[in-house]
Design a protein around this motif. Structure first.
Motif, PDB file in Angstrom:
ATOM      1  N   TYR A 402       0.813  -1.214   0.000  1.00 57.33           N
ATOM      2  CA  TYR A 402       0.000   0.000   0.000  1.00 57.33           C
ATOM      3  C   TYR A 402       0.852   1.271   0.000  1.00 57.33           C
ATOM      4  CZ  TYR A 402       0.881   0.553   5.027  1.00 57.33           C
ATOM      5  OH  TYR A 402       1.478   0.714   6.254  1.00 57.33           O
ATOM      6  N   GLN A 403       2.151   1.137   0.259  1.00 55.49           N
ATOM      7  CA  GLN A 403       3.035   2.302   0.265  1.00 55.49           C
ATOM      8  C   GLN A 403       3.911   2.382  -0.986  1.00 55.49           C
ATOM      9  OE1 GLN A 403       5.327   2.109   3.860  1.00 55.49           O
ATOM     10  NE2 GLN A 403       3.696   2.923   5.136  1.00 55.49           N
ATOM     11  N   GLU A 404       3.886   1.378  -1.833  1.00 56.40           N
ATOM     12  CA  GLU A 404       4.832   1.308  -2.950  1.00 56.40           C
ATOM     13  C   GLU A 404       4.776   2.528  -3.859  1.00 56.40           C
ATOM     14  OE1 GLU A 404       5.227  -3.553  -3.619  1.00 56.40           O
ATOM     15  OE2 GLU A 404       3.961  -2.345  -4.948  1.00 56.40           O
ATOM     16  N   ALA A 405       3.568   2.980  -4.178  1.00 59.64           N
ATOM     17  CA  ALA A 405       3.433   4.046  -5.176  1.00 59.64           C
ATOM     18  C   ALA A 405       4.115   5.339  -4.743  1.00 59.64           C
ATOM     19  CB  ALA A 405       1.955   4.308  -5.462  1.00 59.64           C
ATOM     20  N   GLY A 406       4.138   5.633  -3.460  1.00 58.09           N
ATOM     21  CA  GLY A 406       4.662   6.906  -3.002  1.00 58.09           C
ATOM     22  C   GLY A 406       6.058   6.857  -2.415  1.00 58.09           C
ATOM     23  N   GLN A 407       6.637   5.666  -2.314  1.00 56.98           N
ATOM     24  CA  GLN A 407       7.950   5.541  -1.684  1.00 56.98           C
ATOM     25  C   GLN A 407       9.059   5.446  -2.728  1.00 56.98           C
ATOM     26  OE1 GLN A 407       8.716   5.831   1.489  1.00 56.98           O
ATOM     27  NE2 GLN A 407       6.589   6.058   2.140  1.00 56.98           N
ATOM     28  N   PRO A 408      10.286   5.833  -2.357  1.00 53.01           N
ATOM     29  CA  PRO A 408      11.410   5.693  -3.282  1.00 53.01           C
ATOM     30  C   PRO A 408      11.768   4.237  -3.511  1.00 53.01           C
ATOM     31  CG  PRO A 408      12.165   6.373  -1.111  1.00 53.01           C
ATOM     32  CD  PRO A 408      10.661   6.426  -1.073  1.00 53.01           C
ATOM     33  N   GLY A 409      12.723   4.016  -4.397  1.00 54.06           N
ATOM     34  CA  GLY A 409      13.106   2.640  -4.727  1.00 54.06           C
ATOM     35  C   GLY A 409      13.655   1.875  -3.555  1.00 54.06           C
ATOM     36  N   ALA A 410      14.308   2.564  -2.653  1.00 54.79           N
ATOM     37  CA  ALA A 410      14.856   1.920  -1.464  1.00 54.79           C
ATOM     38  C   ALA A 410      15.137   2.977  -0.415  1.00 54.79           C
ATOM     39  CB  ALA A 410      16.125   1.152  -1.806  1.00 54.79           C
ATOM     40  N   PHE A 411      15.107   2.583   0.853  1.00 57.86           N
ATOM     41  CA  PHE A 411      15.462   3.505   1.925  1.00 57.86           C
ATOM     42  C   PHE A 411      15.794   2.717   3.176  1.00 57.86           C
ATOM     43  CE2 PHE A 411      10.870   3.001   1.957  1.00 57.86           C
ATOM     44  CZ  PHE A 411      10.551   2.814   3.297  1.00 57.86           C
ATOM     45  N   TYR A 412      16.457   3.394   4.095  1.00 54.23           N
ATOM     46  CA  TYR A 412      16.893   2.766   5.342  1.00 54.23           C
ATOM     47  C   TYR A 412      16.123   3.371   6.505  1.00 54.23           C
ATOM     48  CZ  TYR A 412      19.828   1.740   9.406  1.00 54.23           C
ATOM     49  OH  TYR A 412      20.276   1.339  10.647  1.00 54.23           O
ATOM     50  N   SER A 413      15.650   2.534   7.415  1.00 50.68           N
ATOM     51  CA  SER A 413      14.955   2.982   8.623  1.00 50.68           C
ATOM     52  C   SER A 413      15.822   2.640   9.829  1.00 50.68           C
ATOM     53  CB  SER A 413      13.590   2.284   8.728  1.00 50.68           C
ATOM     54  OG  SER A 413      12.944   2.632   9.936  1.00 50.68           O
ATOM     55  N   PRO A 414      16.236   3.638  10.616  1.00 53.29           N
ATOM     56  CA  PRO A 414      17.182   3.386  11.709  1.00 53.29           C
ATOM     57  C   PRO A 414      16.587   2.521  12.808  1.00 53.29           C
ATOM     58  CG  PRO A 414      17.080   5.728  11.158  1.00 53.29           C
ATOM     59  CD  PRO A 414      15.922   5.071  10.464  1.00 53.29           C
ATOM     60  N   PRO A 415      17.441   1.869  13.579  1.00 53.89           N
ATOM     61  CA  PRO A 415      16.964   1.114  14.740  1.00 53.89           C
ATOM     62  C   PRO A 415      16.558   2.062  15.852  1.00 53.89           C
ATOM     63  CG  PRO A 415      19.355   1.113  14.691  1.00 53.89           C
ATOM     64  CD  PRO A 415      18.902   1.804  13.431  1.00 53.89           C
ATOM     65  N   SER A 416      15.841   1.528  16.839  1.00 49.87           N
ATOM     66  CA  SER A 416      15.522   2.329  18.019  1.00 49.87           C
ATOM     67  C   SER A 416      16.701   2.291  18.983  1.00 49.87           C
ATOM     68  CB  SER A 416      14.265   1.784  18.716  1.00 49.87           C
ATOM     69  OG  SER A 416      14.470   0.438  19.128  1.00 49.87           O
ATOM     70  N   LEU A 417      16.778   3.293  19.821  1.00 48.27           N
ATOM     71  CA  LEU A 417      17.904   3.373  20.743  1.00 48.27           C
ATOM     72  C   LEU A 417      17.881   2.260  21.780  1.00 48.27           C
ATOM     73  CD1 LEU A 417      18.098   6.211  19.432  1.00 48.27           C
ATOM     74  CD2 LEU A 417      18.749   7.103  21.674  1.00 48.27           C
ATOM     75  N   ASP A 418      16.692   1.741  22.082  1.00 49.55           N
ATOM     76  CA  ASP A 418      16.605   0.694  23.096  1.00 49.55           C
ATOM     77  C   ASP A 418      16.818  -0.698  22.532  1.00 49.55           C
ATOM     78  OD1 ASP A 418      14.285   0.244  21.683  1.00 49.55           O
ATOM     79  OD2 ASP A 418      12.922   0.584  23.358  1.00 49.55           O
TER      80      ASP A 418
END
Length: 490
Positions: A402-418
């Protein structure tokens, strides 16, 4: 985000302790000020507090059952707070700061200056940690997209208190979407509207999400998955039955919230954009907006951390493209591609069937498997090249459909600090012709290992520095590291 007035009053009336926690050495005046700014910013953004994985104490109070306030009033308060913080840091006496505190001061002053510059524009989105963004409703990071992703990726459910907090946040989703819709209408009335192609893309995404039954919405399906894992962890049969019944009741509440509140909010946002679309044009440049040229220069300063003008940066881009085309010309000639413009030859090579994944479920599965294999090999070899490696794990996932159309080809999501949420490298599988076997390795090394994951996770894991520094990122540095990582891997 929540209005900061109450938080500011609380911080202003609370005296700082003369000593740090657990008998640590006394904090100096600058350290105390940094702690105040940290609590203020986290209290203003419950979502940031959750994403960072900080405790309620660090965030200035309970936050796990709230979403950010996205109203016009909250935005105005936030802009005022950004201007105040810049004034406060300018008033700091730096003559007595040690080397580490001086570095913290320099980093925060740069961040606060960027935020204050962005606060000068009274339309679009504003975040003390983000850049300049002219459009409230868009196809990349509006609430109707980010909140489903946030609740899925960041809101962990380890017990039923967490589940109750999830439901509380779910009840706030429709209000968040409506707040952005109201601000988009207000911007439109002032002549500020996205170009038509952004509106069309955003409306299509809103319609797609709203068309799915509540039980198929990610808010409900992800909640079900997390509750099922919670129930499965119970080993006593009778206790598990009681947990299952409770989980079913919570899921039923989630379905009602999505059906009666969240889906209609999507429909209201789409209707508002359709009305705005009548007055939109195809012009994409923000030069056409009020103070658009100033906004563009501010955006460049935020993203590049330089004072170069737009024309200077554009010329750097032209020069780099020319140099890279020369390098590419040589490389293409080595593989026998000598005729025609460089771009045409590159397109011909990437269109070779040998390098394209089949546009099938099997092709997508193979692509993800290849990426995971390449990332794992990079992780295995990393100790030969790096003295410090991130503790946070790294995962490779496909972007939700459901997010494919608006998202870039690839991206990184950082980990949480905990450590509860890993670093995640997302691959967009909407069009496999965009993800050839030629292009993917460079992307993998840039986004994952030894790219963004190594740099971002290691920065977050520096527990000896103030929390606020661990929450701040500079795109110029992060993307520079990504480019370095590509070349290192090559």
């Amino acid at each position: 985000m929540k209005p900061v007035l109450a938080a500011l009053l609380a911080f202003g009336l609370t005296a700082l302790s003369a000593c740090g926690p657990r008998g640590e050495p006394p904090i100096n005046a600058f350290d105390g000020r940094v702690e105040d700014w940290t609590r203020e910013l986290l209290a203003d953004s419950p979502e940031l507090a959750t994403q960072a994985g900080v405790s309620a104490e660090q965030a200035g109070g309970p936050f796990a059952d709230r979403l950010d306030d996205r109203s016009a009033a909250a935005m105005e308060t936030r802009r005022g707070a950004a201007l105040r913080r810049l004034s406060e840091i300018r008033g700091v006496d730096t003559s007595r700061l040690d080397t580490e505190d001086q570095l913290t001061y320099d980093i925060l002053r740069a961040q606060f200056e960027s935020a204050a510059e962005a606060a000068a524009f009274d339309y679009g989105n504003f975040s003390p940690f983000g850049g300049v963004q002219p459009y409230v409703l868009n196809q990349l990071d509006s609430a109707f997209l980010t909140l489903s992703e946030f609740l899925d990726r960041r809101h962990a459910i380890a017990n039923f208190a967490d589940a109750d907090a999830y439901l509380s946040r779910l009840r706030g989703v429709a209000a968040a979407i409506d707040q952005e819709t109201a601000r988009a209408r207000a911007d439109d009335a002032a002549g500020i509207r996205p170009p038509s192609f952004i509106i069309d893309s955003t409306v299509a995404m809103l319609d797609q999400i709203a068309s799915r039954p509540a039980l198929q919405q990610s808010y409900v399906t992800n909640f079900h998955t997390k509750l099922a894992a919670l129930v499965a962890a119970e080993t006593d049969t009778a206790a598990r039955a009681r947990l299952e019944a409770r989980a079913l009741g919570l899921e039923a509440q989630a379905e009602i919230i999505v059906r009666d509140q969240i889906i209609p909010a999507h429909q209201r946002a789409a209707a508002a954009l359709r009305a705005i679309r009548v007055r939109a044009t195809d012009d994409a440049g923000i030069w056409r907006l009020p103070n658009g040229a100033e906004m563009y220069r501010a955006a460049l300063r935020v993203d590049t951390t330089t004072d170069l003008t737009p024309d200077q940066i554009h010329q750097i881009g032209l020069d780099r493209v020319a140099a890279l085309n020369n390098e590419l010309d040589i490389a293409l000639r080595r593989v026998g591609l000598t005729e025609g413009p460089v771009g045409a030859r590159l397109s011909a090579m990437t269109a070779d069937p040998r390098y394209i994944y089949p546009d099938t479920d099997e092709g997508r599965a193979q692509l993800i498997a290849d990426v995971r294999g390449r990332v794992n090999r990079a992780l295995e070899r990393a100790p030969q090249w790096f003295g410090h490696l991130p503790r946070a794990p790294l995962e490779v996932r496909a972007v939700p459909a459901y997010q494919e159309a608006g998202q870039p080809g690839a991206f990184y999501s950082p980990p949480s600090l905990d450590g509860r949420v890993p670093g995640i490298y997302y691959i967009n599988l909407r069009n496999l012709s965009e993800m050839t076997r030629i292009d993917l390795p460079t992307q993998d090394y840039h986004e994952a290992a030894p790219g963004h994951h190594f740099q971002v996770a290691l920065a977050q894991e520096q527990t000896q520095i103030p929390l606020l520094r661990r929450l701040i990122a500079f795109d110029a540095y992060g993307e520079g590291w990504g480019l370095y990582a590509e070349q290192l891997a090559d």
